[in-house]
Enzyme design. Structure first.
Site, PDB file in Angstrom:
ATOM      1  CG  ASP A 259      -1.924   1.113   1.189  1.00 26.06           C
ATOM      2  OD1 ASP A 259      -3.006   0.901   0.610  1.00 26.06           O
ATOM      3  OD2 ASP A 259      -1.647   2.205   1.739  1.00 26.06           O
ATOM      4  CG  ASN A 267      -4.675  11.546  -5.741  1.00 25.31           C
ATOM      5  OD1 ASN A 267      -3.954  11.570  -6.733  1.00 25.31           O
ATOM      6  ND2 ASN A 267      -5.264  10.432  -5.325  1.00 25.31           N
ATOM      7  CG  HIS A 272      -7.176  13.135  -9.013  1.00 25.92           C
ATOM      8  ND1 HIS A 272      -7.353  12.075  -8.136  1.00 25.92           N
ATOM      9  CD2 HIS A 272      -8.036  14.096  -8.601  1.00 25.92           C
ATOM     10  CE1 HIS A 272      -8.281  12.377  -7.252  1.00 25.92           C
ATOM     11  NE2 HIS A 272      -8.720  13.608  -7.509  1.00 25.92           N
ATOM     12  CG  ASP A 276      -3.660   9.096 -12.596  1.00 18.82           C
ATOM     13  OD1 ASP A 276      -4.154   8.536 -11.600  1.00 18.82           O
ATOM     14  OD2 ASP A 276      -4.331   9.694 -13.453  1.00 18.82           O
ATOM     15  CD  GLU A 303      -4.677   4.189  -1.642  1.00 21.35           C
ATOM     16  OE1 GLU A 303      -4.941   4.478  -0.468  1.00 21.35           O
ATOM     17  OE2 GLU A 303      -5.501   4.307  -2.569  1.00 21.35           O
TER      18      GLU A 303
END
Length: 391
Positions: A259, A267, A272, A276, A303
């Site tokens: 994780d 973000n 965002h 990404d 994630e």
């Protein structure tokens, strides 16, 4: 009903134009299939070749040179379309080089006619060479998932090669040149077979396109669009099968849940697009790690990632997890001019007695401990080895 050569020529042109138009319109709709556009061009070129030969019954420059050159170019385009479709790296220069060789041969025949038998043999040889090349690519370079349609299309080209080989044999027979009726029948048969074969080739190409679309759709249904990894359903399905196979053989498997720490803040702080890029950066790092053979990696959640190591015990899995963790912490993600620090927490579970669901549950519990104890660390379900407990 008797069909004269003019009628057969008109029918052939109509069939060719219809198939060409159909493939052209399909190419406008299915833009993600480059082979379709190449095949559409090939059918248009064949239609133009038929028109050039039909307008020149005396077989002078228009028919002997233009018509035959167009046929060679059409064959080259069909071959390249097949190569593109099966993703075989064939360069255009080789088919075009062969087309140039046939052009030089045809010019030589026009300047100094070697006789009907030699021209018949040369014409048959050209057809057989192109057919053999396309058959080889279809059968030897096509992936297993496209094999059915490729085999069908290869059979069509095989039939074409047999026909023109037999035609050449008949044409060079001593009696052929003296029997006008037989020669006319051969020309008629050539027209009929060309029409029939064009239809079968278009059918084969259509089947190949349908099989490719089906394969791509299946792949898209199993692939995460952002990272290119298996999506949640796909990685669970593949991992479950791999773990259960190892379990049936008495082998140990390990599961890692990874994780990205505080990913929401990425973000919120940089947008965002930056998030990404961090996800893609993380995947690149994991791929750069020398993972054991058979390792399965997939995106498990937003994630969160699942890494399954079939046949690998917990000790080896912890080493792999720690290598991933340390590399991620050492290499910030780049987004434009930004350098975004990234860390990951990893939960590891392994054992031959647990099924896949048990391994996932244990790894999830270990991941929770890693997050609770400060993040950027590796935890194993059962105990926390001192060498992997990082503050």
């Amino acid at each position: 009903m008797h069909l004269d050569l003019f009628t057969l020529g008109v029918i052939g042109l109509a069939v060719g134009a219809t198939i060409s138009l159909s493939f052209t319109l399909l190419g406008l709709v299915l833009r993600g299939l480059p082979a379709l556009r190449i095949w559409a061009a090939a059918f248009w070129i064949i239609t133009l070749a038929g028109l050039a030969q039909g307008l020149d019954e005396r077989e002078t420059f228009l028919s002997a040179i233009v018509g035959n050159v167009l046929i060679a170019i059409a064959n080259a385009a069909m071959l390249m379309g097949i190569a593109v479709h099966v993703r075989y790296p064939l360069r255009w220069r080789w088919p075009l080089l062969l087309s140039g060789l046939f052009l030089a041969m045809q010019i030589g025949f026009l300047l100094a006619s070697p006789g009907q038998r030699v021209e018949a043999l040369a014409f048959g040889a050209r057809s057989v060479v192109w057919d053999a090349w396309m058959i080889w690519v279809l059968l030897r370079r096509s992936p297993c998932d496209l094999r059915v349609s490729c085999v069908f299309t290869a059979l069509v080209f095989g039939s074409d090669a047999v026909f023109y080989a037999m035609r050449s044999i008949v044409m060079v027979a001593p009696a052929t040149t003296s029997q006008v009726l037989l020669a006319t029948q051969l020309i008629t048969a050539n027209y009929l077979f060309a029409i029939f074969c064009t239809f079968l080739v278009s059918t084969g190409f259509t089947l190949m396109l349908a099989e490719r679309l089906t394969l791509d759709l299946r792949s898209m249904a199993r692939t995460d669009g952002l990272t290119g990894l298996r999506n949640r359903n796909a990685v669970i399905e593949d991992a479950r099968q791999a773990v259960e196979t190892c379990r049936a053989q008495g082998c140990t498997s390990s599961v890692l849940l990874l994780d990205l720490d505080r990913f929401k803040s990425v973000n919120d702080s940089w947008g965002h697009d930056a998030g990404d890029e961090v996800l893609r950066h993380f995947v690149k790092i994991v791929h750069a790690v020398q993972l054991p053979d058979g390792a399965l990696l997939g995106r498990y959640g937003g994630e969160e990632f699942l890494l399954v190591l079939p046949g690998i015990d917990a000790a080896q899995a912890i080493v792999a997890a720690e290598e991933v963790r340390s590399r991620v912490a050492a290499l910030p993600a780049l987004h434009g001019e930004l350098r975004i620090p990234v860390t990951t927490s990893v939960g590891v579970a392994g054992g031959s007695g647990l099924d896949f669901n048990g391994l996932i549950t244990a790894a999830d519990a270990a991941l929770y401990r890693a997050k609770h104890r400060g993040r950027n660390r590796v935890e194993w379900a059962g105990f926390r080895p001192a060498e992997t407990a990082l503050g």
